[in-house]
Write a protein that holds these residues in place. Structure first.
Motif, PDB file in Angstrom:
ATOM      1  N   PHE A  54     -19.693  -0.594  -3.668  1.00 43.16           N
ATOM      2  CA  PHE A  54     -20.378  -1.875  -3.489  1.00 43.16           C
ATOM      3  C   PHE A  54     -19.457  -3.055  -3.774  1.00 43.16           C
ATOM      4  CE2 PHE A  54     -22.593  -5.490  -5.349  1.00 43.16           C
ATOM      5  CZ  PHE A  54     -23.462  -5.823  -4.327  1.00 43.16           C
ATOM      6  N   GLU A  55     -18.749  -3.022  -4.911  1.00 36.63           N
ATOM      7  CA  GLU A  55     -17.946  -4.174  -5.314  1.00 36.63           C
ATOM      8  C   GLU A  55     -16.874  -4.497  -4.290  1.00 36.63           C
ATOM      9  OE1 GLU A  55     -15.394  -5.862  -9.146  1.00 36.63           O
ATOM     10  OE2 GLU A  55     -16.350  -3.895  -9.226  1.00 36.63           O
ATOM     11  N   ALA A  56     -16.146  -3.473  -3.850  1.00 36.09           N
ATOM     12  CA  ALA A  56     -15.069  -3.699  -2.885  1.00 36.09           C
ATOM     13  C   ALA A  56     -15.624  -4.225  -1.565  1.00 36.09           C
ATOM     14  CB  ALA A  56     -14.292  -2.406  -2.653  1.00 36.09           C
ATOM     15  N   ARG A  57     -16.724  -3.677  -1.106  1.00 35.47           N
ATOM     16  CA  ARG A  57     -17.320  -4.118   0.154  1.00 35.47           C
ATOM     17  C   ARG A  57     -17.901  -5.520   0.021  1.00 35.47           C
ATOM     18  NH1 ARG A  57     -21.396   0.427   1.625  1.00 35.47           N
ATOM     19  NH2 ARG A  57     -21.632  -0.748   3.573  1.00 35.47           N
ATOM     20  N   ALA A  58     -18.467  -5.818  -1.153  1.00 31.33           N
ATOM     21  CA  ALA A  58     -19.023  -7.155  -1.381  1.00 31.33           C
ATOM     22  C   ALA A  58     -17.934  -8.213  -1.313  1.00 31.33           C
ATOM     23  CB  ALA A  58     -19.729  -7.208  -2.735  1.00 31.33           C
ATOM     24  N   TRP A  59     -16.796  -7.947  -1.961  1.00 26.08           N
ATOM     25  CA  TRP A  59     -15.688  -8.903  -1.911  1.00 26.08           C
ATOM     26  C   TRP A  59     -15.196  -9.082  -0.488  1.00 26.08           C
ATOM     27  CZ3 TRP A  59     -15.928 -11.973  -5.502  1.00 26.08           C
ATOM     28  CH2 TRP A  59     -16.008 -11.624  -6.842  1.00 26.08           C
ATOM     29  N   HIS A  60     -15.180  -7.982   0.278  1.00 27.83           N
ATOM     30  CA  HIS A  60     -14.717  -8.059   1.669  1.00 27.83           C
ATOM     31  C   HIS A  60     -15.633  -8.966   2.490  1.00 27.83           C
ATOM     32  CE1 HIS A  60     -13.007  -6.847   5.487  1.00 27.83           C
ATOM     33  NE2 HIS A  60     -14.209  -6.495   5.914  1.00 27.83           N
ATOM     34  N   VAL A  61     -16.951  -8.777   2.342  1.00 24.29           N
ATOM     35  CA  VAL A  61     -17.925  -9.593   3.083  1.00 24.29           C
ATOM     36  C   VAL A  61     -17.817 -11.056   2.675  1.00 24.29           C
ATOM     37  CG1 VAL A  61     -20.387 -10.040   3.367  1.00 24.29           C
ATOM     38  CG2 VAL A  61     -19.535  -7.699   3.483  1.00 24.29           C
ATOM     39  N   MET A  62     -17.717 -11.308   1.380  1.00 26.90           N
ATOM     40  CA  MET A  62     -17.591 -12.686   0.903  1.00 26.90           C
ATOM     41  C   MET A  62     -16.311 -13.335   1.382  1.00 26.90           C
ATOM     42  SD  MET A  62     -18.966 -12.751  -3.001  1.00 26.90           S
ATOM     43  CE  MET A  62     -18.239 -14.379  -3.173  1.00 26.90           C
TER      44      MET A  62
END
Length: 218
Positions: free
Chosen positions: A69-77
């Motif tokens: 989740f964290e890595a994907r969240a940073w990518h989306v942001m």
């Protein structure tokens, strides 16, 4: 008193050198506005801005319930952030300043109270000495936590028990101070810093919590 009025983007074609940029990193979008502070026809107790149409890039973290989740969240942001900076750079190339705020989800705020016994009490307190205390306690807070300090301010300071607005130039044995710090994750700071250096490398930047950003505009 703060007054905002909206104008077309053509306004900035003639006032590029006078604009300020405000960016807000929220929990569902990244928004930005380009504003020009007016000086003519404004009384001393007023601050008036003219703004263009707000820029906005939405993102959805609710769909990232599986996997890293964290890595994907940073990518989306980061995609949303990158698009905002591209749009800003296309609208204004040389802003006077950038003010950037973070939603409460993305920052941690700490208030520290310290009593400092000075090694050389007869010497006047220097700006470097005060800055050294601020940096030392920020490092103490963030050590091993993966955080970067983005802002700090002295809430209260006394020298030998006497309250002063600025300790620089005073002498004394002890300094009592209350300091407020704002931290964000190293990953978020790194992404923002990289975009700032790419698009606006020479523009002064100030960071705020979302609650304090309007205060910073005064």
């Amino acid at each position: 008193m703060k007054l905002f009025s909206q104008t077309s983007s053509g306004f900035f074609a003639h006032h590029r050198e006078a604009v300020d940029v405000v960016i807000d990193i929220g929990t569902a979008s990244v928004s930005a506005v380009i504003a020009n502070r007016l000086t003519e026809g404004v009384s001393e107790n007023q601050v008036r801005y003219e703004t263009g149409n707000p820029l906005n890039q939405s993102f959805n973290l609710l769909d990232l319930s599986h996997g890293n989740f964290e890595a994907r969240a940073w990518h989306v942001m980061n995609i949303a952030l990158s698009k905002i900076f591209v749009d800003l750079a296309a609208s204004t190339s040389r802003p006077h300043s950038i003010r950037l705020s973070f939603a409460s989800l993305f920052f941690k705020e700490y208030t520290v109270k310290k009593t400092i016994t000075r090694e050389h009490p007869s010497q006047p307190i220097s700006r470097q000495e005060v800055d050294g205390y601020i940096e030392a306690y920020a490092k103490e807070i963030s050590e091993g936590k993966g955080m970067t300090m983005i802002s700090s301010r002295l809430l209260k300071i006394t020298v030998n028990g006497y309250h002063v607005t600025d300790a620089v130039g005073y002498t004394g044995d002890t300094i009592d101070c209350s300091m407020q710090y704002l931290f964000v994750s190293e990953a978020l700071y790194s992404n923002v810093h990289e975009l700032l250096q790419k698009h606006f490398p020479s523009t002064p930047v100030a960071f705020y919590s979302d609650a304090d950003i309007l205060v910073g505009l005064v």
